[in-house]
Scaffold this motif. Sequence first.
Motif, PDB file in Angstrom:
ATOM      1  N   ASN A   1       0.810  -1.210   0.000  1.00  0.00           N
ATOM      2  CA  ASN A   1       0.000   0.000   0.000  1.00  0.00           C
ATOM      3  C   ASN A   1       0.848   1.266   0.000  1.00  0.00           C
ATOM      4  N   ILE A   2       1.969   1.249   0.721  1.00  0.00           N
ATOM      5  CA  ILE A   2       2.823   2.436   0.771  1.00  0.00           C
ATOM      6  C   ILE A   2       3.382   2.729  -0.618  1.00  0.00           C
ATOM      7  N   TYR A   3       3.894   1.704  -1.257  1.00  0.00           N
ATOM      8  CA  TYR A   3       4.446   1.902  -2.600  1.00  0.00           C
ATOM      9  C   TYR A   3       3.339   2.262  -3.595  1.00  0.00           C
ATOM     10  N   THR A   4       2.181   1.655  -3.413  1.00  0.00           N
ATOM     11  CA  THR A   4       1.050   2.012  -4.273  1.00  0.00           C
ATOM     12  C   THR A   4       0.663   3.469  -4.082  1.00  0.00           C
ATOM     13  N   SER A   5       0.643   3.928  -2.831  1.00  0.00           N
ATOM     14  CA  SER A   5       0.293   5.323  -2.544  1.00  0.00           C
ATOM     15  C   SER A   5       1.285   6.280  -3.190  1.00  0.00           C
ATOM     16  N   ILE A   6       2.562   5.948  -3.101  1.00  0.00           N
ATOM     17  CA  ILE A   6       3.586   6.803  -3.711  1.00  0.00           C
ATOM     18  C   ILE A   6       3.418   6.828  -5.226  1.00  0.00           C
ATOM     19  N   SER A   7       3.177   5.652  -5.810  1.00  0.00           N
ATOM     20  CA  SER A   7       3.021   5.584  -7.268  1.00  0.00           C
ATOM     21  C   SER A   7       1.788   6.344  -7.737  1.00  0.00           C
ATOM     22  N   VAL A   8       0.677   6.164  -7.024  1.00  0.00           N
ATOM     23  CA  VAL A   8      -0.558   6.854  -7.409  1.00  0.00           C
ATOM     24  C   VAL A   8      -0.400   8.364  -7.259  1.00  0.00           C
ATOM     25  N   THR A   9       0.249   8.791  -6.189  1.00  0.00           N
ATOM     26  CA  THR A   9       0.475  10.228  -5.988  1.00  0.00           C
ATOM     27  C   THR A   9       1.314  10.814  -7.109  1.00  0.00           C
ATOM     28  N   ALA A  10       2.382  10.106  -7.475  1.00  0.00           N
ATOM     29  CA  ALA A  10       3.241  10.583  -8.560  1.00  0.00           C
ATOM     30  C   ALA A  10       2.465  10.662  -9.866  1.00  0.00           C
ATOM     31  N   PHE A  11       1.642   9.653 -10.138  1.00  0.00           N
ATOM     32  CA  PHE A  11       0.852   9.671 -11.368  1.00  0.00           C
ATOM     33  C   PHE A  11      -0.123  10.838 -11.382  1.00  0.00           C
ATOM     34  N   VAL A  12      -0.837  11.057 -10.274  1.00  0.00           N
ATOM     35  CA  VAL A  12      -1.826  12.143 -10.222  1.00  0.00           C
ATOM     36  C   VAL A  12      -1.146  13.501 -10.386  1.00  0.00           C
ATOM     37  N   VAL A  13      -0.012  13.697  -9.721  1.00  0.00           N
ATOM     38  CA  VAL A  13       0.703  14.974  -9.829  1.00  0.00           C
ATOM     39  C   VAL A  13       1.159  15.206 -11.268  1.00  0.00           C
ATOM     40  N   LEU A  14       1.720  14.177 -11.890  1.00  0.00           N
ATOM     41  CA  LEU A  14       2.171  14.325 -13.274  1.00  0.00           C
ATOM     42  C   LEU A  14       0.992  14.556 -14.214  1.00  0.00           C
ATOM     43  N   PHE A  15      -0.097  13.843 -13.979  1.00  0.00           N
ATOM     44  CA  PHE A  15      -1.266  13.988 -14.843  1.00  0.00           C
ATOM     45  C   PHE A  15      -1.847  15.389 -14.735  1.00  0.00           C
ATOM     46  N   VAL A  16      -2.059  15.870 -13.505  1.00  0.00           N
ATOM     47  CA  VAL A  16      -2.634  17.198 -13.291  1.00  0.00           C
ATOM     48  C   VAL A  16      -1.738  18.280 -13.887  1.00  0.00           C
ATOM     49  N   THR A  17      -0.431  18.071 -13.811  1.00  0.00           N
ATOM     50  CA  THR A  17       0.505  19.087 -14.291  1.00  0.00           C
ATOM     51  C   THR A  17       0.688  19.039 -15.797  1.00  0.00           C
ATOM     52  N   LEU A  18       0.915  17.840 -16.330  1.00  0.00           N
ATOM     53  CA  LEU A  18       1.296  17.718 -17.736  1.00  0.00           C
ATOM     54  C   LEU A  18       0.109  17.717 -18.694  1.00  0.00           C
ATOM     55  N   PHE A  19      -1.030  17.199 -18.278  1.00  0.00           N
ATOM     56  CA  PHE A  19      -2.158  17.052 -19.197  1.00  0.00           C
ATOM     57  C   PHE A  19      -2.583  18.379 -19.819  1.00  0.00           C
ATOM     58  N   PRO A  20      -2.863  19.429 -19.022  1.00  0.00           N
ATOM     59  CA  PRO A  20      -3.242  20.703 -19.665  1.00  0.00           C
ATOM     60  C   PRO A  20      -2.099  21.341 -20.439  1.00  0.00           C
ATOM     61  N   MET A  21      -0.860  21.118 -20.004  1.00  0.00           N
ATOM     62  CA  MET A  21       0.276  21.693 -20.721  1.00  0.00           C
ATOM     63  C   MET A  21       0.414  21.058 -22.107  1.00  0.00           C
ATOM     64  N   VAL A  22       0.265  19.732 -22.162  1.00  0.00           N
ATOM     65  CA  VAL A  22       0.336  19.047 -23.458  1.00  0.00           C
ATOM     66  C   VAL A  22      -0.839  19.465 -24.343  1.00  0.00           C
ATOM     67  N   ASP A  23      -2.025  19.536 -23.754  1.00  0.00           N
ATOM     68  CA  ASP A  23      -3.207  19.942 -24.508  1.00  0.00           C
ATOM     69  C   ASP A  23      -3.036  21.345 -25.078  1.00  0.00           C
ATOM     70  N   LEU A  24      -2.546  22.274 -24.261  1.00  0.00           N
ATOM     71  CA  LEU A  24      -2.347  23.648 -24.719  1.00  0.00           C
ATOM     72  C   LEU A  24      -1.280  23.716 -25.802  1.00  0.00           C
ATOM     73  N   ALA A  25      -0.198  22.948 -25.643  1.00  0.00           N
ATOM     74  CA  ALA A  25       0.870  22.957 -26.642  1.00  0.00           C
ATOM     75  C   ALA A  25       0.374  22.427 -27.989  1.00  0.00           C
ATOM     76  N   VAL A  26      -0.414  21.357 -27.965  1.00  0.00           N
ATOM     77  CA  VAL A  26      -0.955  20.802 -29.208  1.00  0.00           C
ATOM     78  C   VAL A  26      -1.920  21.790 -29.855  1.00  0.00           C
ATOM     79  N   CYS A  27      -2.765  22.423 -29.046  1.00  0.00           N
ATOM     80  CA  CYS A  27      -3.711  23.412 -29.581  1.00  0.00           C
ATOM     81  C   CYS A  27      -2.981  24.572 -30.251  1.00  0.00           C
ATOM     82  N   LYS A  28      -1.922  25.052 -29.622  1.00  0.00           N
ATOM     83  CA  LYS A  28      -1.147  26.141 -30.215  1.00  0.00           C
ATOM     84  C   LYS A  28      -0.469  25.684 -31.509  1.00  0.00           C
TER      85      LYS A  28
END
Length: 365
Positions: free
Chosen positions: A8-35
């Motif tokens: 569970n500890i390793y799962t929590s760390i992995s899920v947290t890292a995924f959510v942080v990367l997703f929240v950060t990178l998803f709109p940035m990639v979307d905006l870059a493609v749109c531009k």
Amino acid sequence: MYFPPTGNIYTSISVTAFVVLFVTLFPMVDLAVCKRVGISPVQGMGLNDRDDHYLRLRRFALYLVFLAYLAAVGYLVFFSRTAAEDFRVHAVAFQDLSNAITIDLGILGFIEALVQEGPAGVLSHIKVHSIDGVAQVYLNVMLFVPMGYLLPYVFRWFRAMVRIRPALASFLASLFIENVQLVTKLGFYDVDDLIANTLGGIIGQWLFILFAYALTNPTWLKDLMSYHKWAWRARNTVLYPFARKIDLSRTTIQATGEDDIWEFYVKTLGFRRVGQIVPLDSEGTTLLLQLGTEQIEFVCTNAPRDLGDQILNITAIDLPRIRQRLVRKGVEVGPIEPDLFRGMLRMSFMGPDNVRINILESYVD
């Protein structure tokens, strides 16, 4: 939702890292493609076929991302586990946390310890009996952060009331999952899960507001400051205290022939007659037509009369499709073009009695 305790500890760390990367990178990639392709992520329709094609592809890609998330959640909560022999229900709120953590302080004791001993002293009064129990609650929160984040990002309807609808949808989705798990015996019906999932949805919707919306709407700060300046200046005006309860849904149009109104607005545009007044002392007629929440009051003289220019503004979605239907009906309609004030789209055509009808793109589906 119950997660196996192993890792569970390793799962929590992995899920947290995924959510942080997703929240950060998803709109940035979307905006870059749109531009890169020359479209705006906040604009619903393009000005030409090429822009419209890219916008449809973007919308399809967003739907795929959301469906992929739903598929991942479905796998975790249903298909990754086997059915139990009995129905299992945890109906006591915060049962998981109370079993995992104990605090030997009351509210007054907590404040006293915080003042006298500082944060480190307060932490010494908190006893963690089960890391896995804490991780269970944490994972249930993080599982629904993308839900609250993606709903307003993908769907206009959720953006229209972003502080309410994503959280409500997260609660309803969690309630559905818990009931299905109970019926199929694929997990616990756990009140803690409802609370944790809803909290995750709330966190996700605020991450959308604070990061994704701010990133894809560069003028948000200027718009917010302008709004606050207006609100400060308008606070002593007559209607400002009632602004949230005002609905400007009726427009009055001067007309000559009742038959023309019926042919154009009812038979061509699809309005419905909801009222009619025929004064005894006049040849005129007043008609009230409605389409959705839009009401138009027509004051017809039923006699020849020179009328000046009039304007009728209507909000709608999917302007290209509306334009195609107007053309098929034989209505001469202008091109779809940007509205300078709203950053959305608009088009215009003429109706009877010198009425210029402007259809403005709506923010809400």
